[in-house]
Write a protein that holds these residues in place. Structure first.
Motif, PDB file in Angstrom:
ATOM      1  N   PHE A 151      -0.321  -2.154   2.383  1.00  0.00           N
ATOM      2  CA  PHE A 151       0.212  -0.874   1.895  1.00  0.00           C
ATOM      3  C   PHE A 151       1.671  -1.018   1.504  1.00  0.00           C
ATOM      4  CE2 PHE A 151      -2.845   2.064   4.303  1.00  0.00           C
ATOM      5  CZ  PHE A 151      -3.589   2.241   3.178  1.00  0.00           C
ATOM      6  N   GLY A 152       2.422  -1.615   2.416  1.00  0.00           N
ATOM      7  CA  GLY A 152       3.857  -1.769   2.198  1.00  0.00           C
ATOM      8  C   GLY A 152       4.150  -2.510   0.909  1.00  0.00           C
ATOM      9  N   ILE A 153       3.493  -3.664   0.749  1.00  0.00           N
ATOM     10  CA  ILE A 153       3.765  -4.484  -0.436  1.00  0.00           C
ATOM     11  C   ILE A 153       3.332  -3.738  -1.703  1.00  0.00           C
ATOM     12  CG2 ILE A 153       3.284  -6.680  -1.592  1.00  0.00           C
ATOM     13  CD1 ILE A 153       2.717  -7.861   1.190  1.00  0.00           C
ATOM     14  N   LEU A 154       2.143  -3.157  -1.670  1.00  0.00           N
ATOM     15  CA  LEU A 154       1.627  -2.491  -2.870  1.00  0.00           C
ATOM     16  C   LEU A 154       2.497  -1.289  -3.262  1.00  0.00           C
ATOM     17  CD1 LEU A 154      -2.237  -2.584  -2.274  1.00  0.00           C
ATOM     18  CD2 LEU A 154      -0.870  -4.017  -3.774  1.00  0.00           C
ATOM     19  N   LEU A 155       2.864  -0.477  -2.268  1.00  0.00           N
ATOM     20  CA  LEU A 155       3.703   0.692  -2.569  1.00  0.00           C
ATOM     21  C   LEU A 155       5.041   0.268  -3.134  1.00  0.00           C
ATOM     22  CD1 LEU A 155       3.347   3.432   0.170  1.00  0.00           C
ATOM     23  CD2 LEU A 155       3.226   3.693  -2.300  1.00  0.00           C
ATOM     24  N   MET A 156       5.581  -0.814  -2.554  1.00  0.00           N
ATOM     25  CA  MET A 156       6.860  -1.334  -3.029  1.00  0.00           C
ATOM     26  C   MET A 156       6.782  -1.664  -4.519  1.00  0.00           C
ATOM     27  SD  MET A 156       9.753  -1.911  -1.745  1.00  0.00           S
ATOM     28  CE  MET A 156      10.977  -1.997  -3.039  1.00  0.00           C
ATOM     29  N   PHE A 157       5.742  -2.400  -4.882  1.00  0.00           N
ATOM     30  CA  PHE A 157       5.622  -2.790  -6.291  1.00  0.00           C
ATOM     31  C   PHE A 157       5.175  -1.624  -7.173  1.00  0.00           C
ATOM     32  CE2 PHE A 157       5.736  -7.081  -4.612  1.00  0.00           C
ATOM     33  CZ  PHE A 157       6.542  -7.686  -5.547  1.00  0.00           C
ATOM     34  N   TRP A 158       4.646  -0.599  -6.547  1.00  0.00           N
ATOM     35  CA  TRP A 158       4.243   0.596  -7.277  1.00  0.00           C
ATOM     36  C   TRP A 158       5.482   1.391  -7.692  1.00  0.00           C
ATOM     37  CZ3 TRP A 158      -0.600   1.576  -8.698  1.00  0.00           C
ATOM     38  CH2 TRP A 158      -0.904   2.844  -9.200  1.00  0.00           C
ATOM     39  N   LEU A 159       6.418   1.498  -6.751  1.00  0.00           N
ATOM     40  CA  LEU A 159       7.565   2.382  -6.944  1.00  0.00           C
ATOM     41  C   LEU A 159       8.816   1.643  -7.382  1.00  0.00           C
ATOM     42  CD1 LEU A 159       7.034   4.451  -3.690  1.00  0.00           C
ATOM     43  CD2 LEU A 159       6.391   5.102  -6.007  1.00  0.00           C
ATOM     44  N   ILE A 160       8.664   0.347  -7.604  1.00  0.00           N
ATOM     45  CA  ILE A 160       9.865  -0.467  -7.787  1.00  0.00           C
ATOM     46  C   ILE A 160      10.608  -0.078  -9.075  1.00  0.00           C
ATOM     47  CG2 ILE A 160       8.960  -2.457  -9.095  1.00  0.00           C
ATOM     48  CD1 ILE A 160      10.372  -4.183  -6.909  1.00  0.00           C
ATOM     49  N   ASP A 161       9.891   0.444 -10.085  1.00  0.00           N
ATOM     50  CA  ASP A 161      10.569   0.750 -11.350  1.00  0.00           C
ATOM     51  C   ASP A 161      11.432   2.017 -11.239  1.00  0.00           C
ATOM     52  OD1 ASP A 161       8.355   2.337 -11.087  1.00  0.00           O
ATOM     53  OD2 ASP A 161       8.104   2.572 -13.258  1.00  0.00           O
ATOM     54  N   TRP A 162      11.249   2.757 -10.137  1.00  0.00           N
ATOM     55  CA  TRP A 162      12.084   3.920  -9.889  1.00  0.00           C
ATOM     56  C   TRP A 162      13.557   3.512  -9.831  1.00  0.00           C
ATOM     57  CZ3 TRP A 162      11.156   7.626  -5.126  1.00  0.00           C
ATOM     58  CH2 TRP A 162      11.814   8.836  -5.389  1.00  0.00           C
ATOM     59  N   SER A 163      13.810   2.443  -9.065  1.00  0.00           N
ATOM     60  CA  SER A 163      15.192   1.997  -8.907  1.00  0.00           C
ATOM     61  C   SER A 163      15.732   1.386 -10.196  1.00  0.00           C
ATOM     62  CB  SER A 163      15.311   1.013  -7.754  1.00  0.00           C
ATOM     63  OG  SER A 163      14.440  -0.054  -7.958  1.00  0.00           O
TER      64      SER A 163
END
Lengths: 313, 260
Positions: B189-201
């Motif tokens: 979950f952690g890894i997937l969410l990270m790469f999911w939301l990474i373009d936010w930053s």
């Protein structure tokens, strides 16, 4: 068939196995004996290519366990301490899976599975899901798993643990029946098991080999002297000092008795037989000789001696 | 090949003899069906309102695009459900073998760790593909009452296959790292969410960093597929991500053999 040379394994600071060497010839059953935590499982895991050794070498059927691990793995059957079972599979489906990944293919497959189930006595449970089996049957399925591809070498880690006495005898018979065609290493901390099934014993303690050989040779090697048990009627102190004074007697211990009767354990130098002279002296001294017999050292004695104290040089 | 098939069929069997496959497929199809219905009802309402307004004020009915208003919407929410579901499919693949000791059987058998890995990966991927393809039914319903453009639907599904492969490879890697299935789920979950939301930053980062962050985001690449564009850059991204995670998994599994 199996050669182990100065094999060592340490987990970080902890040394589990240190400088273990032994060899097993084709078709023999080797018993690997030691108290819990002695390094039996670690040694077996190195032989089966599950763990790499920290030092030293081991070869199985001429193949190095590190360099040619695939060749070694083709030739071994391994039953770990907890049988590696997929609990949601049926016995037959499980053995089929194991046989396939061990390289049994095509027309032989079903024949091999049937043979193995017959041999280990699980044929009538072949369509039972493994999680529904009793512990004894699970252990048998574990053994079947190790046998299914008819390997040259079998490595069994405590194969009779958790079985009832009848099952233990059955499993031992199965293992004995394997000698000749298969080379077997089995580990155990149950002593009678070794003397009943194995032709050769390696005793391991604290990660080192404490003794090696056939049960008889181990006994001969460790015997400190001939031991007699004598039951003699007569004043205890007098008899004791008389025996002490005899030629060849090293030690006398009083097992039981007191003023009038006594049972004595007499140790004499190895190779001497003091029975005749002892009998003569007792009769000459006017005492009554009720019983006189030689005591054999048991495997239990050897095991305790080797694993509880330093081996005498 | 034989070894691969043995592992593959063992894993498939294990999904289907346990309730895992049915429960996951059931929950997923229920949720996605509910979402699809809601989106459709909303579209229906909008149509009705616009129709009424056109009648009152005169003038024509504006052209509403079924793909834009239903298909794309639906894809956007389904992505996220997959992020929640896939870690459940992958969590046991290695963690359970480690826990029960069956990994010892695999490691001491004449089968390479790549064969084991591919067997597990493709079994999980097949199950994923089966569940994904079941949602095609929704679009058949759409076809019965309207005329959606099937091009973007198919390319959207193609995108799901690539996305699924990537998710599964991350999940398998997490499962190989631990013998605890809960840890495996949380880690993926952690890894997937990270790469999911990474373009936010990306919006706060410098121009170069923003480009990198956008590139590694899972969503960015999926949007092309859902618009009907099959771009080789997106395909390369998903495939290389998958290969990288699978490669790391073989290293993790093999590490036992070279950690002396």
């Amino acid at each position: 068939m199996i050669e182990v040379n100065e094999l060592s394994k340490s987990y970080g600071e902890v040394v589990a196995v240190e400088g273990v060497s032994f060899a097993v010839g084709k078709g023999t059953i080797l018993g690997f004996l030691g108290p819990n935590g002695a390094g039996k499982t670690t040694t077996m895991r190195m032989l089966t290519c599950y763990l790499p050794p920290s030092g030293g070498q081991a070869t199985v059927a001429g193949f190095d366990v590190v360099e040619e691990s695939m060749e070694v793995r083709k030739r071994i059957g391994y039953l770990p301490e907890t049988p590696p079972l997929y609990l949601d599979m049926t016995v037959r489906a499980y053995l089929r899976f194991v046989a396939r990944i061990k390289g049994v293919t095509g027309p032989q497959l079903n024949g091999r599975i049937d043979d193995t189930m017959e041999k280990t006595g699980i044929a009538h449970h072949q369509n039972t899901v493994i999680s529904h089996l009793s512990k004894g049957y699970k252990q048998r399925v574990g053994l079947a798993q190790a046998l299914v591809h008819s390997p040259d070498v079998l490595i069994l880690d405590e194969p009779t643990v958790g079985l009832d006495p009848k099952q233990i005898i059955e499993i031992r018979e199965v293992i004995k029946g394997l000698a000749g065609d298969h080379t077997v290493i089995l580990s155990t901390h149950i002593l009678p098991e070794v003397s009943m099934t194995c032709e050769k014993i390696v005793i391991i303690n604290g990660g080192r080999i404490a003794g090696e050989g056939t049960p008889e040779s181990l006994i001969a090697q460790l015997k400190e002297g001939e031991v007699l048990r004598a039951s003699i009627g007569g004043p205890g102190q007098e008899v004791l000092s008389m025996i002490r004074a005899m030629d060849g007697v090293i030690d006398v211990a009083v097992e039981s008795g007191g003023e009038e009767d006594g049972v004595f354990i007499i140790t004499s130098t190895p190779g001497t037989d003091v029975r005749d002279s002892l009998a003569r002296q007792i009769v000459d001294g006017g005492y009554a000789l009720r019983e006189l017999r030689g005591l054999d050292m048991t495997l239990e004695d050897i095991f305790l001696r080797l694993t509880t104290e330093e081996v005498k040089a | 090949m034989g070894n691969f098939l043995a592992v593959y069929s063992k894993e498939m069997r294990s999904y289907f003899v346990s309730p895992v496959a049915y429960v996951i497929a059931g929950v997923f199809l229920f949720l996605s069906g509910y979402l699809f219905r809601s989106i459709l009802m909303q579209f229906n309402m909008i149509c009705l309102q616009l129709g009424q307004r056109a009648q009152q004020m005169g003038g024509g009915m504006p052209a509403l695009n079924l793909n834009e208003m239903v298909v794309t919407q639906f894809f956007a929410v389904m992505d996220f459900i997959w992020l929640l579901i896939v870690p459940m499919l992958t969590m046991r693949l290695y963690a359970e073998e480690k826990k029960t000791g069956t990994i010892e059987l695999l490691m001491t058998s004449p089968i390479s760790s790549v064969q084991v890995l591919l067997g597990k990966f493709f079994a999980c991927f097949s199950l994923y593909a089966i569940i994904v393809s079941l949602t095609m039914v929704y679009f058949l319903i759409l076809e019965a009452y309207g005329s959606p453009d099937w091009g973007p639907i198919f390319s959207g599904y193609l995108g799901y296959l690539f996305l699924g492969a990537t998710f599964i490879s991350v999940g398998i890697l997490a499962s190989a790292l631990t013998e605890n299935q809960i840890v495996a789920v949380l880690l993926s979950f952690g890894i997937l969410l990270m790469f999911w939301l990474i373009d936010w930053s990306a919006s706060f980062a410098g121009p170069t960093a923003a480009k990198i962050l956008q590139y590694v985001s899972f969503i960015e690449h999926l949007e092309d597929f859902q618009r009907g564009v099959i771009d080789s850059r997106d395909v390369v991204f998903y495939l290389s991500f998958t290969f990288f995670c699978l490669f790391l998994t073989t290293r993790v599994i093999e590490s036992r053999r070279w950690r002396r």
